[in-house]
Structures are given as structure tokens and as C-alpha cells.
Enzyme design. Structure first.
Site, mmCIF file in Angstrom:
data_model
loop_
_atom_site.group_PDB
_atom_site.id
_atom_site.type_symbol
_atom_site.label_atom_id
_atom_site.label_comp_id
_atom_site.label_asym_id
_atom_site.label_seq_id
_atom_site.Cartn_x
_atom_site.Cartn_y
_atom_site.Cartn_z
ATOM 1 N N SER A 6 45.128 -33.551 55.063
ATOM 2 C CA SER A 6 46.139 -34.567 54.720
ATOM 3 C C SER A 6 47.240 -33.903 53.912
ATOM 4 C CB SER A 6 45.483 -35.670 53.881
ATOM 5 O OG SER A 6 46.455 -36.467 53.254
ATOM 6 N N TYR A 56 40.409 -38.896 47.079
ATOM 7 C CA TYR A 56 40.829 -38.600 48.458
ATOM 8 C C TYR A 56 41.558 -37.256 48.524
ATOM 9 C CZ TYR A 56 43.086 -39.251 53.025
ATOM 10 O OH TYR A 56 43.531 -39.103 54.329
HETATM 11 P P1 NAD Z 1 40.717 -44.931 60.781
HETATM 12 O O1 NAD Z 1 40.100 -45.728 59.703
HETATM 13 O O2 NAD Z 1 41.368 -45.640 61.899
HETATM 14 O O3 NAD Z 1 39.684 -43.885 61.388
HETATM 15 C C1 NAD Z 1 38.648 -43.306 60.638
HETATM 16 C C2 NAD Z 1 37.394 -43.373 61.464
HETATM 17 O O4 NAD Z 1 36.326 -42.726 60.764
HETATM 18 C C3 NAD Z 1 36.957 -44.825 61.720
HETATM 19 O O5 NAD Z 1 36.637 -44.987 63.087
HETATM 20 C C4 NAD Z 1 35.699 -44.961 60.860
HETATM 21 O O6 NAD Z 1 34.774 -45.878 61.396
HETATM 22 C C5 NAD Z 1 35.181 -43.532 60.936
HETATM 23 N N1 NAD Z 1 34.171 -43.259 59.916
HETATM 24 C C6 NAD Z 1 34.198 -43.593 58.596
HETATM 25 N N2 NAD Z 1 33.054 -43.216 58.020
HETATM 26 C C7 NAD Z 1 32.295 -42.622 58.971
HETATM 27 C C8 NAD Z 1 31.026 -42.016 58.997
HETATM 28 N N3 NAD Z 1 30.284 -41.924 57.896
HETATM 29 N N4 NAD Z 1 30.559 -41.498 60.175
HETATM 30 C C9 NAD Z 1 31.307 -41.576 61.300
HETATM 31 N N5 NAD Z 1 32.525 -42.137 61.341
HETATM 32 C C10 NAD Z 1 33.011 -42.647 60.197
HETATM 33 O O7 NAD Z 1 41.753 -43.983 60.041
HETATM 34 P P2 NAD Z 1 42.644 -42.787 60.555
HETATM 35 O O8 NAD Z 1 43.849 -42.820 59.728
HETATM 36 O O9 NAD Z 1 42.759 -42.778 62.027
HETATM 37 O O10 NAD Z 1 41.781 -41.549 60.040
HETATM 38 C C11 NAD Z 1 41.452 -40.409 60.819
HETATM 39 C C12 NAD Z 1 41.479 -39.182 59.919
HETATM 40 O O11 NAD Z 1 42.839 -38.888 59.574
HETATM 41 C C13 NAD Z 1 40.738 -39.377 58.585
HETATM 42 O O12 NAD Z 1 40.095 -38.159 58.248
HETATM 43 C C14 NAD Z 1 41.860 -39.632 57.608
HETATM 44 O O13 NAD Z 1 41.527 -39.285 56.293
HETATM 45 C C15 NAD Z 1 42.921 -38.706 58.181
HETATM 46 N N6 NAD Z 1 44.281 -38.965 57.725
HETATM 47 C C16 NAD Z 1 44.880 -40.155 57.978
HETATM 48 C C17 NAD Z 1 46.171 -40.356 57.540
HETATM 49 C C18 NAD Z 1 46.892 -41.651 57.794
HETATM 50 O O14 NAD Z 1 47.990 -41.829 57.275
HETATM 51 N N7 NAD Z 1 46.335 -42.568 58.569
HETATM 52 C C19 NAD Z 1 46.845 -39.357 56.852
HETATM 53 C C20 NAD Z 1 46.210 -38.160 56.609
HETATM 54 C C21 NAD Z 1 44.924 -37.961 57.062
#
Ligand code: NAD
Length: 281
Positions: free
Chosen positions: A165, A178
């Protein structure tokens, strides 16, 4: 591109947290290249429903229940993937996220905040909350890597992409757990790239900027869909003036996985509309 012309066609990709917002977009991009895909997630029905959507794109895809913190489930998933799709070539460690309860109320503490029960200060952050975020992001990257990278040893063109991130590059206010968990992922990505450098396994990470997703929508948007003050602050500090669209990550993912990127390992690529380049002035 015709699936048959793609250098990724026929490869097997495992995507953890695979039906999340960002991973869905990445999975569709891989399906377009003819990659066979295993969608791993905590909810079997959701994983299977998304896999069935991917199959309509003409590729093989399966949905499997696997919590990234449960090594036994991951091992079982690996057996199923070997049988139904083949041996894992690509691992995308997509599961992760933040939690709205695990943040400080204010960006910067003031003396009178101490003892104000309506605020959550640094001193009110409980270890369990910190551990939850740290385990989900960091151990949730470590454990799938231990399971699926073992299959990559002795083969060629295997690749791991972790999801860090921009919070790892420069800490964001309020989200101490985080940011530090994502910083651990970036550090681990570099460490593992070196460790596997003679093994034919490349290890890189994407550092997304701000994308609206389930795990952060309560921080960035109000129930009526308008932006919270934090959401507005983010847009003001993103030179391109918008949140990312999930598809914005796809070209970076394809480039990192491509066997032609054979000399690219140990990097963390921001995809952030200029957020990390901008000083705010
Ligand atoms: P999201 O919530 O849509 O997706 C996250 C997924 O991880 C969900 O499907 C959730 O059910 C799953 N998850 C959570 N705990 C879990 C576990 N213990 N075992 C298996 N699956 C699990 O959010 P997203 O934004 O699509 O996140 C995807 C990745 O991108 C994450 O690592 C998040 O930290 C990272 N990220 C997101 C952003 C943003 O702005 N959305 C920015 C930087 C990084």
C-alpha cells in the site's frame, strides 16, 4: 490480445482474497490472458460464484474456501488446485485490509485528548486490534507463500505478487496498524526476492493508492455516498484528483507476472495517481 498469443496463457494463478474488489479486477485481467485461476476466499459460495463468472470468459477457474490464516485450509486448497488446474505458477497475495475500529479518532494528538473517553487515542489502541490487522496482512501473505511457493521450486517463470500500500511508503494518519503491516509486506517482498533469487521465483509487490473497496468504504465515504473529510483529503492529495479504478492495477500486474520481466524482482510499484510523488505543496 488472443489468449493463445499471451505469454501467460495456460499458467495457473492462485489469488487469495480473490473475490475482493481489487482482486476481482486482477482476476478478470488474467482470465483475458487465458490464465487458469483459483479464487481463494473465506466464503465458498462467493468464491465459486466468481469462479463461474470467470469461466464464462473462456478460462478454467475454480473457487475454494481458504482463510489465509489457516495453513491447513491452504494446504488442502493446494491439493485441489493441483488436481483441477495444475501446479501454481503465480501467487497473488490479495487478502488483506484495514478495519474501521482499529484506528485513532484524530490524526494528531493534543494534550487534552488524554482521558477524553469519546476519543480513541494511541493509548486506547488495543493489542488485539493491532494483531488482527497485522496477522491478516502480514501472516496472511506469509502463510500462502509458504504453501504455494514450495510448488514453484525447481521450475521456471514463477512469480509472486504481494499487495502492499502507499501507507507502507509514507504512513497515513490514524491507521498505525495497517501502515506498519503493509510496511512489513514491502520489507518481506524485498527479503523474499533475494532469498528466492536463485530459485526461478520472482517476488514483487504493488502498492495501490486509494481505491473504494469493502474494507475502506466506511473510512472514505458516508452512508449517502458522499466523501468523508478523509476521503476529500485523499482526493486533494492525489494529483490525478480521483480514486483509482480497480482496473488501474491490471497493467502493472500483467507486467510483473510476464516471463519477459525475468530480471524484475524485489520491487514495490506504486499505482496511486501520483499520491506518493506529491508533497502537498
Ligand atoms: P476488499 O475488502 O474488497 O478485498 C479484501 C478481500 O480479502 C475480501 O474478499 C476479504 O473477504 C478477504 N479477506 C479478509 N480476510 C481474509 C482472510 N483471513 N482469509 C482470506 N481472505 C480474507 O478490499 P480490497 O481493497 O480489494 O483489498 C485487496 C488488497 O488491496 C488488500 O490487501 C488491501 O489491503 C490492499 N489495498 C487496498 C487499497 C484500497 O484503496 N482499496 C489500497 C492499498 C492496498
Amino acid at each position: 490480445m488472443d489468449q493463445k498469443q499471451s505469454s501467460l496463457s495456460g499458467k495457473v494463478a492462485v489469488i487469495t482474497g480473490g473475490y475482493g474488489v481489487l482482486c476481482q479486477a486482477m482476476a478478470r485481467a488474467l482470465a483475458e490472458q487465458g490464465v487458469k485461476i483459483a479464487i481463494l476466499g473465506r466464503n465458498l459460495e462467493k468464491a465459486q460464484a466468481f469462479a463461474s463468472e470467470l469461466r464464462t470468459m473462456g478460462t478454467l477457474a475454480i473457487g475454494i474456501k481458504a482463510d489465509v490464516l489457516n495453513k491447513e485450509e491452504l494446504e488442502l486448497a493446494n491439493v485441489e488446485i493441483n488436481t483441477k488446474l495444475g501446479i501454481c505458477d503465480f501467487l497473488i497475495n490479495g487478502a488483506g485490509g484495514n478495519h474501521p475500529d482499529r484506528i485513532t479518532t484524530k490524526s494528531m494528538m493534543e494534550e487534552e485528548d488524554l482521558g477524553n473517553n469519546s476519543l480513541k487515542t494511541f493509548f486506547d489502541l488495543d493489542v488485539a486490534g493491532f494483531k488482527y490487522i497485522f496477522d491478516l496482512n502480514m501472516l496472511g501473505t506469509l502463510l500462502p507463500t509458504q504453501v504455494f511457493a514450495k510448488e514453484m521450486i525447481g521450475r521456471t517463470d514463477c512469480s509472486i505478487v504481494n499487495i502492499s500500500s502507499v501507507a507502507a511508503i509514507k504512513p497515513l494518519t490514524k491507521v498505525a496498524s495497517y501502515g506498519s503491516a503493509k510496511a512489513a509486506i514491502s520489507n518481506f517482498t524485498e527479503w523474499l526476492a533475494v532469498h528466492f533469487s536463485q530459485m526461478g521465483i520472482r517476488v514483487n509487490a504493488i502498492a495501490p493508492g486509494f481505491f473504494l473497496a469493502d474494507q475502506n468504504s466506511a473510512l472514505l465515504t458516508n452512508p449517502d455516498g458522499s466523501l468523508t473529510s478523509r476521503g476529500e483529503q485523499i482526493i486533494q492529495n492525489t494529483p490525478m484528483g480521483r480514486f483509482g479504478k480497480p482496473e488501474d492495477l491490471n497493467s502493472t500486474l500483467l507486467w510483473l507476472l510476464d516471463p519477459k520481466s525475468a530480471f524484475v524482482t524485489g520491487i514495490i510499484v506504486p499505482v496511486d495517481g501520483g499520491f506518493t510523488a506529491y508533497s502537498g505543496v
